[in-house]
Scaffold this active site. Structure first.
Site, PDB file in Angstrom:
ATOM      1  N   TYR A   1       0.811  -1.218   0.000  1.00 47.35           N
ATOM      2  CA  TYR A   1       0.000   0.000   0.000  1.00 47.35           C
ATOM      3  C   TYR A   1       0.841   1.263   0.000  1.00 47.35           C
ATOM      4  O   TYR A   1       0.382   2.316  -0.401  1.00 47.35           O
ATOM      5  CB  TYR A   1      -0.934   0.028   1.215  1.00 47.35           C
ATOM      6  CG  TYR A   1      -2.072  -0.956   1.087  1.00 47.35           C
ATOM      7  CD1 TYR A   1      -1.813  -2.319   1.039  1.00 47.35           C
ATOM      8  CD2 TYR A   1      -3.386  -0.528   0.986  1.00 47.35           C
ATOM      9  CE1 TYR A   1      -2.831  -3.231   0.898  1.00 47.35           C
ATOM     10  CE2 TYR A   1      -4.413  -1.442   0.847  1.00 47.35           C
ATOM     11  CZ  TYR A   1      -4.128  -2.788   0.811  1.00 47.35           C
ATOM     12  OH  TYR A   1      -5.138  -3.695   0.667  1.00 47.35           O
TER      13      TYR A   1
ATOM     14  N   LYS B   1       3.477 -15.760   2.722  1.00 46.05           N
ATOM     15  CA  LYS B   1       3.593 -16.505   1.466  1.00 46.05           C
ATOM     16  C   LYS B   1       5.074 -16.832   1.297  1.00 46.05           C
ATOM     17  O   LYS B   1       5.735 -16.453   0.323  1.00 46.05           O
ATOM     18  CB  LYS B   1       3.041 -15.631   0.325  1.00 46.05           C
ATOM     19  CG  LYS B   1       2.914 -16.317  -1.019  1.00 46.05           C
ATOM     20  CD  LYS B   1       1.761 -17.303  -1.097  1.00 46.05           C
ATOM     21  CE  LYS B   1       1.757 -18.014  -2.431  1.00 46.05           C
ATOM     22  NZ  LYS B   1       0.902 -19.207  -2.446  1.00 46.05           N
TER      23      LYS B   1
ATOM     24  N   ASP C   1      -2.767 -18.749   1.142  1.00 42.55           N
ATOM     25  CA  ASP C   1      -3.797 -19.499   0.399  1.00 42.55           C
ATOM     26  C   ASP C   1      -4.431 -20.569   1.281  1.00 42.55           C
ATOM     27  O   ASP C   1      -5.652 -20.762   1.272  1.00 42.55           O
ATOM     28  CB  ASP C   1      -3.222 -20.085  -0.902  1.00 42.55           C
ATOM     29  CG  ASP C   1      -1.808 -20.618  -0.757  1.00 42.55           C
ATOM     30  OD1 ASP C   1      -1.157 -20.310   0.267  1.00 42.55           O
ATOM     31  OD2 ASP C   1      -1.344 -21.343  -1.638  1.00 42.55           O
TER      32      ASP C   1
ATOM     33  N   ASP D   1      -5.922  -7.363   4.585  1.00 42.45           N
ATOM     34  CA  ASP D   1      -7.084  -6.701   3.997  1.00 42.45           C
ATOM     35  C   ASP D   1      -8.080  -7.755   3.508  1.00 42.45           C
ATOM     36  O   ASP D   1      -9.280  -7.720   3.800  1.00 42.45           O
ATOM     37  CB  ASP D   1      -6.607  -5.825   2.824  1.00 42.45           C
ATOM     38  CG  ASP D   1      -7.686  -4.913   2.294  1.00 42.45           C
ATOM     39  OD1 ASP D   1      -8.775  -4.866   2.895  1.00 42.45           O
ATOM     40  OD2 ASP D   1      -7.444  -4.245   1.271  1.00 42.45           O
TER      41      ASP D   1
ATOM     42  N   ASP E   1     -11.672  -9.396   5.638  1.00 44.78           N
ATOM     43  CA  ASP E   1     -13.005  -9.341   5.040  1.00 44.78           C
ATOM     44  C   ASP E   1     -13.619 -10.736   4.961  1.00 44.78           C
ATOM     45  O   ASP E   1     -14.808 -10.914   5.177  1.00 44.78           O
ATOM     46  CB  ASP E   1     -12.958  -8.741   3.625  1.00 44.78           C
ATOM     47  CG  ASP E   1     -13.213  -7.246   3.635  1.00 44.78           C
ATOM     48  OD1 ASP E   1     -13.159  -6.644   4.733  1.00 44.78           O
ATOM     49  OD2 ASP E   1     -13.469  -6.670   2.560  1.00 44.78           O
TER      50      ASP E   1
END
Ligand code: NAD
Length: 373
Positions: A142, A193, A225, A249, A253
């Protein structure tokens, strides 16, 4: 009588409707405890663009710096969607987080027993879910440089964002993760990851090293994942999750869906006071924190008085818990929310089809009344 300075940044759409109820509940709980809140409104987001030409006026930033906590609504909406990325309403929020160095975003995803059927997942999967997702908020993709789009003479283009973390940035959010887990069920899942990204290799190394200071907390590492699948297959296996900005993020959600509705989800964004979490007060105290519902401005229902204010009200409870060290008052608000739900009151977003529903203001009234039992 103690008085707390709280910046009230309502923002756009339903932001004003839900923060009004959250402020009322804070005032009501304060009255019962003999303390008061000095709410100072500030312009932010689309409302600030309309009034001043930019999403974060200097006065608002100064107000935030001089307040003990920030109660935030939501920003953005179709009216400002045409603006370029750097001038959009949402930039105001990103700029506050950066300026105040609010690097740890805490998002509880709790499946309330009386709302199990509002979750899109089966009762047998979701019942008992109680997760705290901690997302690193000021680093990674970001904010990383270089970023931008390069246009070439042949009409093609190249875009770049940079995922970058320093060991210091990883360490401080990892500590928040361990401290929070210590106050919960003592299990921390660090998500990365590491099989592909070098940033994740460093992330894993640093979290593992920090974990040596917390032998009482069980640490596990999970690839993002895998985590994304496990969240919908076995959500009850999770206690506290810590992860970097982009993964957080998305995963927060996903975890949000487990709780049934966006209208139920609170959040806190905190800076550097995590060290005090380890003490008996269970508080992160001493830092200005920003407290906001997870949902956006909901343009589809804005102005109708039907938005669920519970996410904003539970955010106010987090404000008491983490910035003002008023644990009993936070518990009192959370207890009142549970009682109102147990008594069957529902806003539209959490009601069974065809059931009677109440509006934003009525829900606020009932929660204020339920503070007394
Ligand atoms: P949204 O969260 O605003 O709405 C998604 C859906 O959930 C809508 O159907 C909405 O009616 C419903 N919903 C959300 N909150 C609710 C509540 N309290 N009670 C009942 N129903 C509720 O997400 P969106 O539609 O993707 O975004 C709308 C705008 O909000 C966009 O401009 C977006 O950029 C902005 N946004 C801002 C923030 C923020 O300020 N932190 C966060 C997310 C989205």
């Amino acid at each position: 009588m103690a008085s707390y300075r709280v910046a009230l940044l309502a923002g756009d759409g339903i932001g004003g409707e839900v923060t009004a109820q959250a402020a009322r509940v804070l005032e009501a709980v304060g009255k019962r405890a003999g303390v008061s809140f000095e709410f100072t409104p500030g312009l932010i987001g689309g409302a600030a663009i309309d009034a001043t030409g930019g999403p974060l006026p200097k006065q608002t930033l100064e107000l935030c710096r001089s307040s003990q906590a920030i109660l935030f609504g939501a920003v953005g909406g179709p009216k400002w969607d045409h603006l370029p990325q750097e001038e959009r309403a949402e930039r105001g929020l990103l700029a506050i987080r950066k300026d105040l160095d609010l690097y740890a975003n805490l998002r509880p995803a709790v499946c309330f027993p009386m709302l199990v059927d509002a979750s899109p997942l089966k009762r047998s999967v979701v019942e008992g879910t109680d997760i705290m997702v901690i997302r690193e908020l000021t680093g990674g993709l970001y904010y990383g440089e270089p970023r931008g789009i390069e246009q070439f003479a042949d009409g093609s283009a190249r875009a770049v964002n940079t995922m970058v973390y320093t060991s210091r940035e990883i360490e401080r959010v990892a500590r928040t993760g361990f401290e929070v887990a210590r106050k919960r069920r003592r299990k921390l899942t660090s998500v990365d990851k590491a099989n592909v990204l070098v940033v994740s290799t460093l992330w894993r190394e640093v979290v593992t090293r920090v974990g040596k200071d917390y032998p009482d907390v069980t640490l596990e590492h999970l690839l993002v994942d895998n985590c994304s699948m496990a969240l919908v297959q076995r959500p009850t296996q999770f206690d506290t999750i810590v992860t970097e900005n982009t993964f957080g993020d998305i995963l927060s959600d996903e975890a949000a869906i487990l709780a049934g509705s966006m209208g139920m989800l609170a959040s806190a964004s905190l800076g550097d006071a995590s060290a005090s979490l380890g003490d008996a007060s269970a508080s992160l105290g001493g830092t200005v924190g920003l407290y906001e519902p997870v949902h956006g401005t909901a343009p589809d229902i804005a102005g109708q008085g039907v938005a669920n204010p519970i996410a904003a009200i539970l955010s106010a409870a987090m404000l008491l818990r983490y910035s003002l060290d008023r644990i009993d008052d936070a518990d009192r608000i959370e207890g009142a929310v549970r009682r109102v739900l147990e008594r069957g009151h529902r806003t539209r977003d959490i009601a069974e089809p065809g059931a009677k529903t109440i509006g934003t203001r009525e829900m606020g009234d009932l929660i204020v009344d339920a503070l007394d039992g």
